[in-house]
Design a protein around this motif. Structure first.
Motif, short mmCIF file in Angstrom:
data_model
loop_
_atom_site.label_atom_id
_atom_site.label_comp_id
_atom_site.label_asym_id
_atom_site.label_seq_id
_atom_site.Cartn_x
_atom_site.Cartn_y
_atom_site.Cartn_z
N PHE A 6 -14.84 -29.54 12.85
CA PHE A 6 -14.25 -30.17 13.86
C PHE A 6 -13.60 -30.83 14.21
N PRO A 7 -12.22 -30.00 15.09
CA PRO A 7 -10.82 -30.27 14.80
C PRO A 7 -11.12 -31.69 15.83
N ASP A 8 -11.87 -32.17 16.53
CA ASP A 8 -11.76 -33.51 17.89
C ASP A 8 -11.83 -34.51 16.13
N PHE A 9 -13.09 -34.77 15.25
CA PHE A 9 -12.81 -35.92 14.40
C PHE A 9 -11.52 -36.14 13.55
N PHE A 10 -11.18 -34.49 13.42
CA PHE A 10 -10.13 -35.10 12.41
C PHE A 10 -8.43 -35.22 13.61
N THR A 11 -8.23 -34.91 14.29
CA THR A 11 -7.03 -35.18 15.92
C THR A 11 -7.32 -36.56 15.78
N ALA A 12 -8.62 -37.51 16.15
CA ALA A 12 -8.36 -38.55 16.41
C ALA A 12 -8.20 -39.22 15.34
N ARG A 13 -8.61 -39.48 14.61
CA ARG A 13 -8.06 -39.33 13.35
C ARG A 13 -6.79 -40.19 13.04
N ARG A 14 -5.79 -39.10 13.01
CA ARG A 14 -4.74 -38.79 13.37
C ARG A 14 -3.55 -39.56 14.09
N ALA A 15 -4.53 -39.24 15.22
CA ALA A 15 -3.92 -40.50 16.58
C ALA A 15 -3.82 -41.30 16.27
N LYS A 16 -4.99 -42.14 15.67
CA LYS A 16 -5.42 -43.76 15.09
C LYS A 16 -4.61 -43.66 13.29
N GLY A 17 -3.58 -42.69 13.19
CA GLY A 17 -3.54 -43.14 12.04
C GLY A 17 -3.78 -43.38 10.60
N SER A 18 -5.13 -42.82 11.54
CA SER A 18 -5.73 -43.30 9.36
C SER A 18 -5.17 -41.53 8.52
N PRO A 19 -5.51 -42.65 7.27
CA PRO A 19 -5.23 -41.47 6.27
C PRO A 19 -5.48 -41.10 6.07
N GLU A 20 -5.13 -39.27 5.53
CA GLU A 20 -5.84 -38.66 5.40
C GLU A 20 -7.15 -38.64 3.80
N ARG A 21 -6.72 -39.52 3.21
CA ARG A 21 -6.76 -39.84 1.45
C ARG A 21 -8.54 -39.98 2.20
N SER A 22 -8.63 -40.79 3.28
CA SER A 22 -9.87 -41.71 3.55
C SER A 22 -10.84 -40.15 4.05
N ASP A 23 -10.34 -40.01 4.72
CA ASP A 23 -11.63 -38.25 5.74
C ASP A 23 -12.41 -37.90 5.37
N ALA A 24 -12.91 -37.63 3.89
CA ALA A 24 -13.92 -37.22 3.32
C ALA A 24 -15.02 -38.37 3.40
N ARG A 25 -14.66 -39.54 2.99
CA ARG A 25 -15.98 -40.84 2.88
C ARG A 25 -16.46 -40.50 5.10
N ALA A 26 -15.32 -40.85 6.04
CA ALA A 26 -14.98 -41.39 7.29
C ALA A 26 -16.02 -40.13 7.19
N PHE A 27 -15.60 -38.91 7.05
CA PHE A 27 -16.45 -37.35 7.94
C PHE A 27 -17.74 -37.40 7.08
N THR A 28 -18.63 -37.99 5.97
CA THR A 28 -19.59 -38.72 5.58
C THR A 28 -20.83 -39.62 5.96
N MET A 29 -19.91 -40.31 6.45
CA MET A 29 -20.88 -41.15 7.23
C MET A 29 -20.37 -42.01 8.09
N SER A 30 -19.70 -40.79 9.39
CA SER A 30 -20.01 -41.17 10.99
C SER A 30 -20.96 -40.00 11.06
N ASN A 31 -21.00 -40.02 12.60
CA ASN A 31 -21.43 -39.23 13.68
C ASN A 31 -21.03 -38.23 14.18
N VAL A 32 -21.21 -37.26 13.87
CA VAL A 32 -19.87 -36.00 13.50
C VAL A 32 -20.03 -35.23 14.49
N THR A 33 -20.27 -34.84 15.58
CA THR A 33 -20.35 -33.47 16.53
C THR A 33 -19.37 -33.17 16.88
#
Length: 738
Positions: free
Chosen positions: A380-407
């Motif tokens: 799911f590279p698009d999801f993580f690329t978008a988070r890095r572009a927004k400056g979202s920290p990696e430490r919260s990736d797991a929770r965001a990934f679980t709570m989002s409608n990722v495709t």
């Protein structure tokens, strides 16, 4: 007429009533509602009566035939076959709101081993049976899951049995016969959550790991209803067995309630009904996931342990999927093909076997497994690329990934990454990390202050309790470990740094005197040997498979170890015991044996008890003990290498294997042990019952080396050597390259 399973359709609400309630805008409209009801009700109820009569006939036939057999599943299977026939013929089966198997949908006694059997053998992504080309252009979505294993029942630990609780997955859920029979791909808590997943328009779903192993936390599986029942019933069994004293039961109940008064998110624990309450299971089933997690954490506190509670980590060891225990959060587990456009179903409504924790299921089927758990960043590279572009920290990736409608739409590059090959026989990211720590001699010890990355003495106290063979290990108090670290007489080591927080442990104890401790004498032994003690593999599942013994023994040799001892537990595979042959590969020679005498474990005079004896035997049985071959002997062994080989023993072993420690020939001498009366007898009873050595039930207990057979430790060497030839994609998959 009294309601039963056959005539139940006639007790369900009328179809017209259900429709009127479901569509109020049509049937409750102030202007036309009465007219619509009057016109449609006769036709709807006539159809409803026909369906109820037909459904009752099906139930009658299934129940009548099923009553001729003692198999409780026969009725349901016959009913399911008749219903399946309707679907094949193009008809929709009549659903009355009460499935044929729903007499007591939450009663574990209705679930059989046949329901839980894992019946699907999946091909590997990227193999000839599942080429990745078919994935390109398809849409994929993640389904996060805990790591509970499926396919069996949990029945208790330490000779304290409980009413069996089914283990239903995790990623094993769609592999069970009961799921395959109904086309169920993934279990879910509620209809809303399941609908959210199915509405993403995905062709495939990848089951991903939730919180497998986080320092200071328990795996997420402890919060599901299956585990709540296990923890509650196991604690009650300990109470019934007398392992928890009556006065401590009251203290334990109050401890749980006090957690609810002081910890945010645990407030509902203030109303804890008590472990001896008849409403215990009902109460535990009513908890939300956060409160249930706090309940498990409370049972794992030092205060609870001191009151005699069952060991939570050993319960997790028996309920976690061992192959997945070493994965990183969000790693891929298995691949599902979804029944696109199908709504989620309530399992019992379609005659399925209920999941104790999750009422709803997504339709589909498992289609492939991964050769190595692939990181979510690869799929799911698009999801993580978008988070890095927004400056979202990696430490919260797991929770965001679980709570989002990722495709993600699968590209050729993503498909290739999903087919990443395993490095050697390294099964997970944590397995790879522990092997890497071994090569780099990355250990923490009690000699180093904790605030400088040292090993906490309390971790060893807890570690001995957490070990699956805890009753066979020598116990050391917190004070003894702290004092030993100060004067250097007893030093413990843990594999990995504070970040890895590895749970492979061992200690070095100076001034070991086997004659004083066990009444065992031998010409090659002195009164001040340095012994390897407390070798423990407390990693969950296969996360440290084949690592704990080689890494610990080699590090011990480097730091001056001269002797060790361990129980040689006889099994069908290894009638003379497994460990002595394993230790021999590192240059240790057996000097003699100390016969096991139950009185040193059972009698209070020697610090024993019936409880300790019962638990010890239960733990040996888990380790594969064949009782027909007698009690295990305590084997005393001494290192036969030369001091010049101590330095860099680990690297020497990796380069030369066990041959590097076979350069000293000594005559074999039979040891003697003195019994308490002072008489000298070969292999008599010693003064201790615990072994200073090995606590590991998950090493490969295969064929030991004789003649030209492959050494047991060869897999350890090959895995480490295979890391040097790994490509960047493989290293990224194991988290060794970012």
């Amino acid at each position: 007429m009294q309601k039963n399973n056959v005539n139940a359709p006639f007790f369900a609400p009328n179809l017209s009533t259900s429709l009127f309630q479901e569509y109020p805008s049509v049937f409750q409209d102030k202007t036309f509602g009465m007219f619509n009801r009057a016109v449609t009700q006769p036709f709807i109820d006539a159809f409803d009566l026909l369906g109820r009569t037909y459904e009752t006939g099906k139930r009658g036939v299934a129940t009548g035939v099923g009553s001729l057999s003692d198999n409780p599943r026969l009725t349901r299977d016959i009913y399911g076959l008749m219903t399946a026939g309707e679907m094949v013929a193009g008809a929709s089966p009549y659903i009355s709101g009460l499935g044929i198997s729903a007499k007591a949908p939450k009663n574990p006694n209705q679930i059989t081993q046949r329901d839980l059997d894992l019946v699907v053998d999946l091909p590997t992504v990227g193999s000839k049976d599942f080429p990745v080309d078919q994935l390109v252009g398809k849409r994929i979505t993640p389904f996060p899951a805990d790591l509970m294993k499926g396919g069996s029942f949990y029945k208790g630990i330490d000779d304290a049995p409980i009413e069996p609780v089914p283990l239903q997955g995790g990623s094993d859920y769609p592999l069970m016969k009961s799921s395959v029979d109904k086309g169920l791909a993934f279990a879910n808590l509620g209809k809303g959550q399941a609908t959210q997943q199915t509405s993403r328009g995905a062709d495939y779903a990848v089951v991903t790991a939730m919180n497998p192993q986080t320092a200071g936390k328990l795996p997420s599986q402890v919060s599901n209803k299956n585990m709540r029942r296990i923890l509650g019933l196991q604690t009650r069994s300990f109470i019934d067995k007398g392992d928890i004293r009556p006065e401590d039961v009251v203290k334990l109940d109050n401890l749980i309630r006090s957690i609810g008064q002081t910890k945010k998110g645990a407030e509902k624990l203030q109303d804890f009904v008590g472990f001896q309450s008849p409403d215990l299971i009902k109460y535990l089933d009513s908890l939300d996931f956060e409160t249930a997690n706090n309940f498990a954490q409370a049972l794992n506190t030092r205060r609870a342990r001191d009151l005699g509670t069952p060991n939570i980590n050993r319960i997790i060891q028996q309920t976690i999927n061992p192959a997945e225990a070493g994965t990183n959060p969000m790693d891929s587990l298995i691949l599902l093909e979804l029944q696109k456009g199908a709504n989620p179903v309530k399992t019992v409504d379609i005659g399925g076997v209920p999941h104790l924790s999750y009422d709803y299921a997504v339709l589909g089927r498992p289609v492939a497994k991964f050769d190595v758990p692939v990181p979510a960043t690869t799929i799911f590279p698009d999801f993580f690329t978008a988070r890095r572009a927004k400056g979202s920290p990696e430490r919260s990736d797991a929770r965001a990934f679980t709570m989002s409608n990722v495709t993600q739409d699968i590209t050729p590059e993503i498909a290739k990454g999903m087919a990443t090959k395993k490095i050697g026989n390294i099964n997970s990211a944590r397995h790879a990390q522990l092997l890497t720590d071994t090569v780099n001699s990355n250990w923490r010890s009690t000699l180093t202050p904790v605030n400088q990355g040292g090993l906490k003495p309390i971790d060893i106290v807890d570690g001995i309790e957490d070990n699956m063979l805890s009753e066979s290990l020598s116990k050391y108090s917190l004070k003894e470990i702290q004092q030993g670290a100060k004067d250097g007489s007893l030093v413990f080591y843990g594999l990995g740094d504070a970040k890895t927080n590895g749970k492979v442990y061992f200690g070095l104890k100076k001034n070991t005197d086997y004659e004083a401790d066990y009444g065992f004498s031998h010409p090659e032994l002195t009164k001040n040997e340095t012994s390897i003690v407390g070798v423990m593999n407390n990693e969950f599942g296969y996360a440290s498979k084949g690592v704990s013994v080689p890494s610990s023994v080699l590090k011990g040799i480097e730091n001056g170890a001269t002797v060790l001892d361990a129980y040689a537990v006889p099994s069908k595979a290894n009638p003379t015991g497994f460990l002595p042959n394993y230790y021999a590969e590192f240059g240790f020679k057996q000097l003699g044996k100390v016969k096991f005498d139950p009185k040193y474990v059972k009698e209070p005079e020697f610090g024993g008890s019936e409880q300790k004896y019962r638990k010890l035997l239960a733990q040996w049985r888990v380790a594969g003990w064949d009782e027909n071959l007698g009690f295990p002997d305590l084997v005393i062994m001494k290192w036969q290498g030369v001091n010049a080989n101590r330095r860099n023993a680990t690297r020497r072993f990796l380069e030369e294997g066990s041959q590097g420690f076979r350069n000293r020939i000594t005559r074999r001498t039979v040891g003697t042990a003195r019994n308490l009366s002072g008489q000298s007898t070969t292999g008599s009873v010693g003064r201790k019952q615990q072994s200073g050595g090995q606590g590991n039930t998950r090493i490969n207990q295969g064929q030991v080396q004789t003649g030209n057979r492959t050494p047991i430790s060869e897999g350890f060497r090959r895995n480490i050597q295979s890391l040097t030839g790994a490509n960047p994609e493989q290293l990224r998959a194991y988290g060794l390259l970012t």
